[in-house]
Design an enzyme around this catalytic site. Structure first.
Site, PDB file in Angstrom:
ATOM      1  N   CYS A   2       0.609  67.996 -17.628  1.00 43.75           N
ATOM      2  CA  CYS A   2       1.146  69.225 -18.205  1.00 43.75           C
ATOM      3  C   CYS A   2       2.349  69.724 -17.412  1.00 43.75           C
ATOM      4  O   CYS A   2       2.448  69.496 -16.214  1.00 43.75           O
ATOM      5  CB  CYS A   2       0.093  70.320 -18.189  1.00 43.75           C
ATOM      6  N   ARG A  27       6.867  63.837 -17.950  1.00 39.15           N
ATOM      7  CA  ARG A  27       5.551  63.882 -17.312  1.00 39.15           C
ATOM      8  C   ARG A  27       4.444  63.443 -18.276  1.00 39.15           C
ATOM      9  O   ARG A  27       3.338  63.156 -17.844  1.00 39.15           O
ATOM     10  CB  ARG A  27       5.258  65.309 -16.825  1.00 39.15           C
ATOM     11  N   TRP A  74      -1.027  68.096 -21.720  1.00 33.73           N
ATOM     12  CA  TRP A  74      -1.597  66.743 -21.771  1.00 33.73           C
ATOM     13  C   TRP A  74      -3.101  66.973 -21.835  1.00 33.73           C
ATOM     14  O   TRP A  74      -3.711  67.420 -20.855  1.00 33.73           O
ATOM     15  CB  TRP A  74      -1.195  65.972 -20.514  1.00 33.73           C
ATOM     16  N   GLY A 101      -4.018  71.839 -14.620  1.00 32.50           N
ATOM     17  CA  GLY A 101      -5.208  71.685 -13.775  1.00 32.50           C
ATOM     18  C   GLY A 101      -6.461  71.792 -14.622  1.00 32.50           C
ATOM     19  O   GLY A 101      -6.398  71.719 -15.859  1.00 32.50           O
ATOM     20  N   GLU A 484       1.291  44.147 -11.149  1.00 37.01           N
ATOM     21  CA  GLU A 484       2.287  45.164 -11.502  1.00 37.01           C
ATOM     22  C   GLU A 484       3.055  44.765 -12.769  1.00 37.01           C
ATOM     23  O   GLU A 484       3.350  45.609 -13.610  1.00 37.01           O
ATOM     24  CB  GLU A 484       3.229  45.385 -10.309  1.00 37.01           C
ATOM     25  N   LYS A 488       3.153  46.995 -16.117  1.00 43.06           N
ATOM     26  CA  LYS A 488       4.383  47.433 -16.814  1.00 43.06           C
ATOM     27  C   LYS A 488       4.283  47.113 -18.292  1.00 43.06           C
ATOM     28  O   LYS A 488       4.612  47.921 -19.144  1.00 43.06           O
ATOM     29  CB  LYS A 488       5.629  46.735 -16.259  1.00 43.06           C
ATOM     30  N   GLU A 491       1.725  49.346 -20.072  1.00 41.97           N
ATOM     31  CA  GLU A 491       2.169  50.747 -20.102  1.00 41.97           C
ATOM     32  C   GLU A 491       3.187  51.000 -21.204  1.00 41.97           C
ATOM     33  O   GLU A 491       3.089  51.996 -21.920  1.00 41.97           O
ATOM     34  CB  GLU A 491       2.841  51.129 -18.767  1.00 41.97           C
ATOM     35  N   LYS A 608       3.273  61.011 -16.037  1.00 46.16           N
ATOM     36  CA  LYS A 608       4.016  60.562 -14.861  1.00 46.16           C
ATOM     37  C   LYS A 608       3.276  60.921 -13.583  1.00 46.16           C
ATOM     38  O   LYS A 608       3.248  60.166 -12.630  1.00 46.16           O
ATOM     39  CB  LYS A 608       5.403  61.215 -14.878  1.00 46.16           C
TER      40      LYS A 608
END
Ligand code: G6P
Length: 613
Positions: A2, A27, A74, A101, A484, A488, A491, A608
């Site tokens: 958020c 984000r 989010w 939060g 990794e 990627k 994602e 993010k």
């Protein structure tokens, strides 16, 4: 996750909020909303989906006023929906709150409040906050700030908050406990934000709120106090990042821009830390060489991409120094009852410095008396403030959700720290030091060379992107590269991708191999037997008609003969090859995503900075 933006001043808050929220889009979010105060009324617009939906709502039913608060949500508690979007209000609609939060005891609080007549509209944990504040006002809190303080005293969990009171039209309130929040200091106007980029075009003077602090912002000034009511003298810091650093600079996406920034970022770290003799210099670093001389153990903790950097760090440190090194996912470490002695050094790796599990892990480690060294990209972040020493990766703001330049900068940080520690412990002598330093200095050019092959990589991605799955194999230093590379791919292209240690292939993934499965094999030249072992693994894939895409060293004909497609990379010292090889895999994932038509900078469901558990 958020995002929060807030404004108080003489301008209409709404365009400022929207601009700030746009700068926080990276984000990750699924809904957005704003509230502004006009003529003693709190007006709210909010809706599910991208910010453009909110903008079109604002176009149809305009909103103006100041102060104002804005939010990108989010979803954690309650699905993404108009009702669950922030801001949330109390029953009377005179208190509005945006929140990052999780309020952990929200169910219990909600029951208490409902029993006292409060009407809830959403399924969120956040909504208890405006009701709690209203409850405290009704119970006789002498003023708004006091009501806020009392309400927060009843809430358990993590929060960064922006709060408006219709009956206190000159003030924007903010509070922080466990989720990042900054105050931006302007002239005749002030701001709040969950992250610096949101307000960087407005001001570069910021106050980093600490946990347990409340700020009251008026156009002419900011006062900060603790939850207990003690006043605090806030330190105003100048942010070094330039606003242009968060522009796309002509690239089609932030991710592509950031992939291209890697040679510059890596060169910057080398220029800063390697002197003319190839010796690593860490000026002002609080942990001196003699600290490392006597160190018994290193524990590396991190999440996501940073975890892969940690795996590489372990391999490198154990190869070039004699310190035992362990690595763990922060979300596992904090719950697995690890046995750590106080003399161990905990190394936390984090791009954002705000990842909830990583922060919780270092707090645990500190309780045991361990020192904490963080490898971090964001100055002033919670992690850096809670560490004994910080190695800044200095990659500049990373906006693309999928990490690229921050990752290679983390790898470089491990290279430089390893040289420093190896020298301190006498495991790296002058000759080795010179050889390693020379090899490191060639890395930025090698990365640049890989970037130059992007058209070729795009063609390869175009051939293989449409299958349901892909397998990434690597060994030793390039085992983390395989993980990794696969990360990627999943994602940003949403293709299922599995990263595996090539030696483990026979224990399961080999069952997946058929003539349709792309198998990405990282097989750059090494001086040890790993190279031959990797070739054997590739033969096993070939024998089962898997479609091999190899990352190989320039001129390596034997691999070119074995693979369907090859991405050639410059000859690089084995230990440092992951810094080069991953760039090829970043591009491969990128072009696969492009071919699959995904939203590359803002992949679905991802955030993010993961500030909740
Ligand atoms: C999220 C991001 C990843 C990142 C991970 C850890 O999942 O999308 O790119 O690697 O968090 O974040 P950190 O900021 O601690 O490196």
């Amino acid at each position: 996750m958020c995002g929060i933006v807030g404004y108080v001043g003489s301008r209409n808050a709404v365009p400022v909020l929207i601009e700030g929220l746009k700068r926080l889009e990276y984000r990750g979010y699924d809904s957005a909303g704003v509230a502004a105060l006009e003529d003693g009324r709190l007006n709210i617009r909010k809706c599910v989906g991208r910010l453009r939906n909110l903008e079109s709502q604002l176009h149809d039913t305009p909103l103006a006023g100041s102060p104002g608060i804005g939010h990108t949500r989010w979803a954690t508690h309650g699905e993404p929906s108009d009702i669950n979007s922030h801001p949330h209000t109390d029953s009377s609609g005179r208190i509005a709150v945006v929140h990052n939060g999780i309020i952990e005891n929200y169910q219990e609080l909600r029951r208490q409040l409902e029993a006292r007549g409060h009407t809830f509209r959403s399924e969120t944990d956040t909504e208890v906050l405006p009701h709690l504040i209203a409850d405290e006002l009704a119970a006789g809190a002498p003023d708004f700030e006091d009501a806020l303080r009392r309400a927060l005293g009843r809430a358990r969990g993590a929060y960064a908050l922006g709060i408006l009171f219709a009956d206190k039209p000159d003030t924007l309130y903010a509070a922080r406990h466990g989720s990042p929040l900054i105050v931006g200091v302007g002239v005749g106007e002030n701001f709040i934000a969950s992250d610096v980029p949101a307000i960087l075009n407005e001001t570069s003077r910021v106050i980093y709120l600490n946990d347990g602090e409340i700020a009251a912002l008026k156009p002419g000034g900011v006062t900060v106090s603790t939850l207990e009511g003690r006043s605090v003298q806030p330190a105003i810091k100048k942010v070094e990042i330039q606003a242009e650093a968060i522009e796309r600079a002509g690239f089609e996406t932030f991710m592509m821009k950031e992939i291209h920034e890697q040679p510059r970022v890596l060169r910057g770290l080398l220029d800063k830390h390697l002197d003319a003799n190839g010796r690593v210099q860490l000026p002002g670093f609080p942990l001196a060489a003699d600290y490392f001389e006597n160190l018994s153990r290193i524990m590396i903790i991190s999440c996501g991409t940073a975890y892969h950097a940690g795996m590489y760090g372990k391999l490198l440190l154990e190869n070039l120094t004699d310190i035992p090194v362990e690595t763990d996912l922060a979300s596992e470490f904090r719950y697995r009852n690890p046995r750590l002695e106080s003399g161990a050094l905990v190394v936390a790796v984090s791009q954002s410095g705000e990842t909830a599990d990583t922060l919780a892990s270092i707090r645990l480690a500190r309780k045991w008396g361990c020192k904490v060294l963080s490898i971090c990209n964001v100055q002033g972040s919670s992690l850096t403030r809670e560490s004994d020493a910080v190695f800044y990766t200095e990659a500049g703001p990373e906006i693309g959700v999928a990490s690229t330049k921050a990752y290679t900068a983390q790898l470089m940080a491990f290279c430089l720290l390893t040289l420093f520690i190896g020298r301190a412990r006498g495991t790296i002598d002058d000759n080795l030091e010179r050889a390693l330093a020379d090899a490191l200095r060639r890395i930025p050019d090698a990365v640049h060379y890989v970037l130059g092959r992007k058209t070729e990589i795009q063609k390869i991605a175009g051939k293989h992107h449409d299958g349901p799955s892909s397998l990434y194999l690597g060994r030793k230093f390039n085992y983390p590269t395989a993980l990794e590379g696969a990360l990627k791919n999943k994602e940003i292209s949403y293709q299922h991708a599995e990263g595996y240690a090539a030696g483990e292939m026979k224990h399961g993934p080999i069952a997946l191999i058929n003539e349709y499965l792309p198998v990405i094999c990282i097989c750059t030249r090494t001086d040890d037997e790993v190279y031959d072992k990797m070739i054997s693994n590739m033969k096993e894939v070939e024998a089962r008609h898997g479609r091999i895409i190899a990352i190989a060293t320039d001129g390596d004909q034997s691999i070119a003969d074995l693979a369907e497609d090859v991405i050639m990379v410059p000859d690089t010292r084995d230990e440092f090859s992951p810094l080069v090889n991953i760039v090829a895999l970043q591009l491969l994932a990128y072009y696969a995503a492009q071919a699959r038509g995904t939203d590359i900078d803002k992949p679905r469901n991802l955030a993010k900075s993961v500030t909740v558990e």
